[in-house]
Scaffold this motif. Structure first.
Motif, PDB file in Angstrom:
ATOM      1  N   HIS A 245      -3.290  -5.903   7.637  1.00 32.39           N
ATOM      2  CA  HIS A 245      -2.126  -5.528   6.835  1.00 32.39           C
ATOM      3  C   HIS A 245      -1.612  -6.683   5.983  1.00 32.39           C
ATOM      4  CE1 HIS A 245      -2.413  -1.746   8.833  1.00 32.39           C
ATOM      5  NE2 HIS A 245      -2.569  -2.422   9.953  1.00 32.39           N
ATOM      6  N   CYS A 256      -1.375   2.428   2.698  1.00 30.29           N
ATOM      7  CA  CYS A 256      -2.014   2.095   3.985  1.00 30.29           C
ATOM      8  C   CYS A 256      -1.438   2.989   5.073  1.00 30.29           C
ATOM      9  CB  CYS A 256      -1.763   0.626   4.297  1.00 30.29           C
ATOM     10  SG  CYS A 256      -2.475   0.081   5.865  1.00 30.29           S
ATOM     11  N   CYS A 258      -0.189   2.098   7.692  1.00 26.64           N
ATOM     12  CA  CYS A 258       0.995   1.468   8.289  1.00 26.64           C
ATOM     13  C   CYS A 258       2.263   1.820   7.506  1.00 26.64           C
ATOM     14  CB  CYS A 258       0.828  -0.052   8.342  1.00 26.64           C
ATOM     15  SG  CYS A 258       0.974  -0.878   6.746  1.00 26.64           S
ATOM     16  N   CYS A 263      -2.357  -3.082   1.433  1.00 30.39           N
ATOM     17  CA  CYS A 263      -2.921  -3.787   2.595  1.00 30.39           C
ATOM     18  C   CYS A 263      -4.450  -3.891   2.473  1.00 30.39           C
ATOM     19  CB  CYS A 263      -2.634  -3.043   3.887  1.00 30.39           C
ATOM     20  SG  CYS A 263      -0.905  -2.927   4.312  1.00 30.39           S
TER      21      CYS A 263
HETATM   22 ZN   LIG Z   1      -1.076  -1.709   6.272  1.00 27.48          ZN
END
Ligand SMILES: [Zn+2]
Length: 400
Positions: A245, A256, A258, A263
């Motif tokens: 990340h 991403c 996340c 990332c």
């Molecule tokens: Zn990420």
């Protein structure tokens, strides 16, 4: 703080039974006289400690050698078969299990489809049954298990062995994995994330004498295990090495998993590579498909994977400048695609890291392949169980 010592009257310390065992773990048999010379202990003290180790089956008399005085002297050797270790590397969708001896020799091995999203209890119940079947195969009773090592595909708080908000493991957050498994298999349980145990495995098998090593896993996600001064560096919360990340320029505003954009994982993971191939009209679902396409000679797949290697290498170039490792090992599903990804990684690192940092740097593919995790989980257990301090505690009665 010195490990492997026990208190002596008068406040001094002397090497304990654990320290003798640590010396013998290199596989070389030694006599009492040799051990006395190595530790500075009296021959009688060495004998007492060796008796304790023999009683616990950690060592065995191995051979008679002729001492300088001409009398035969018994040598003692580490008993790798004294106990067995159970180890498991659980991925997002598949699992690999092994039973090993204390020298990390695999006695039984199994691989299976096992979706981690089933949740902790069904997954771990399956694991217990599989381990019991494997022990029956190798002919070991439960009482010979010295420990269980487990790798999970998400962040783990190593001290408690509990997963911490693992993104692809619904139901696992804060689950007491060591207590649950320990209650059923009656042995200590150590848990870490899969990348860390793979780093331990590669370091142990290929290069135990290497001080500073990075293991980079490229699969569904991207992560990095860090060996610093021959020890696994987990960081304050166990989050060290989460390189997936880190923001990279080539990622632009790619989303991403996340929740952030830009990332490394959003452009260079197996999933991102498969997505790029789909955009080009090629059927690909994940890292395994990317590897299949590479093996089939797909030029587009080769191009995509090489670019992913460059993106990953760009992030690693900064880490090389910062950490100065002597070896970088690339593993995970995608590493099985061979030289394409390594070529991209090397290209970026050698063009962007400082010459002094890359002068003696080796960048190579994983030696253990998909066995790295189970071997590393066994290493984690053996290093814990046979640590001199742990051995002394296990064999020395409390002194009051
Ligand atoms: Zn990420």
């Amino acid at each position: 703080m010195t490990h492997g010592t026990v208190s002596e009257p008068g406040g001094g310390t002397a090497p304990g039974a654990g320290a003798l065992l640590a010396i013998l773990r290199d596989g070389q048999a030694r006599t009492r006289a040799e051990l006395a010379q190595l530790t500075g202990l009296a021959r009688s003290t060495v004998s007492q400690r060796l008796d304790v180790l023999i009683d616990n089956e950690w060592i065995v008399p191995s051979q008679d050698t002729v001492s300088s005085g001409g009398r035969p002297a018994t040598a003692f050797a580490f008993n790798r078969g004294a106990r067995v270790v159970l180890s498991a590397d659980l991925g997002a969708t598949h699992a690999r299990l092994a039973v090993t001896d204390l020298g990390m020799t695999v006695l039984a091995e199994r691989a299976a489809e096992l979706p981690i999203e089933r949740g902790p209890e069904p997954t771990l119940s399956w694991l217990v049954t599989a381990f019991e079947e494997m022990l029956a195969e190798t002919g070991h009773p439960l009482s010979q298990i010295c420990g269980i090592g487990l790798g999970l595909p998400g962040p783990v708080e190593h001290v408690t062995g509990r997963p911490v908000n693992p993104p692809i493991m619904p139901g696992w957050d804060d689950f007491p994995v060591p207590e649950w498994l320990g209650a059923r298999l009656a042995a200590p349980v150590l848990v870490d994330n899969d990348v860390n145990i793979m780093a331990l495995g590669e370091h142990w098998i290929a290069s135990p004498e290497i001080d500073h090593l990075l293991f980079v896993k490229i699969g569904t996600g991207i992560g990095c295990g860090i060996i610093a001064d021959r020890r696994l560096h987990r960081g304050a919360q166990g989050a060290a090495g989460d390189v997936g990340h880190i923001r990279v320029g080539t990622a632009g505003d790619a989303l991403c998993r996340c929740g952030n954009t830009g990332c490394l994982e959003a452009v260079a993971s197996g999933a991102a590579m498969a997505a790029r191939l789909r955009e080009a009209g090629i059927d690909a679902d994940g890292s395994r498909d990317v590897v299949r396409l590479i093996r089939g000679g797909s030029a587009q797949a080769a191009q995509v994977i090489r670019q992913a290697g460059r993106d990953i290498g760009g992030v690693l170039a900064a880490i090389v400048n910062f950490f100065n490792p002597s070896v970088i090992i690339v593993g995970g599903d995608i590493a099985e695609a061979g030289e394409h990804v390594l070529a991209g990684v090397r290209e970026a690192i050698y063009s962007r890291s400082l010459p002094l940092a890359t002068q003696h740097l080796t960048i190579r593919a994983s030696e253990l392949g998909d066995r790295a995790g189970v071997i590393g989980a066994a290493v984690m257990v053996v290093e814990h169980v046979l640590a001199p301090g742990t051995v002394d505690q296990a064999v020395t009665p409390a002194v009051h």
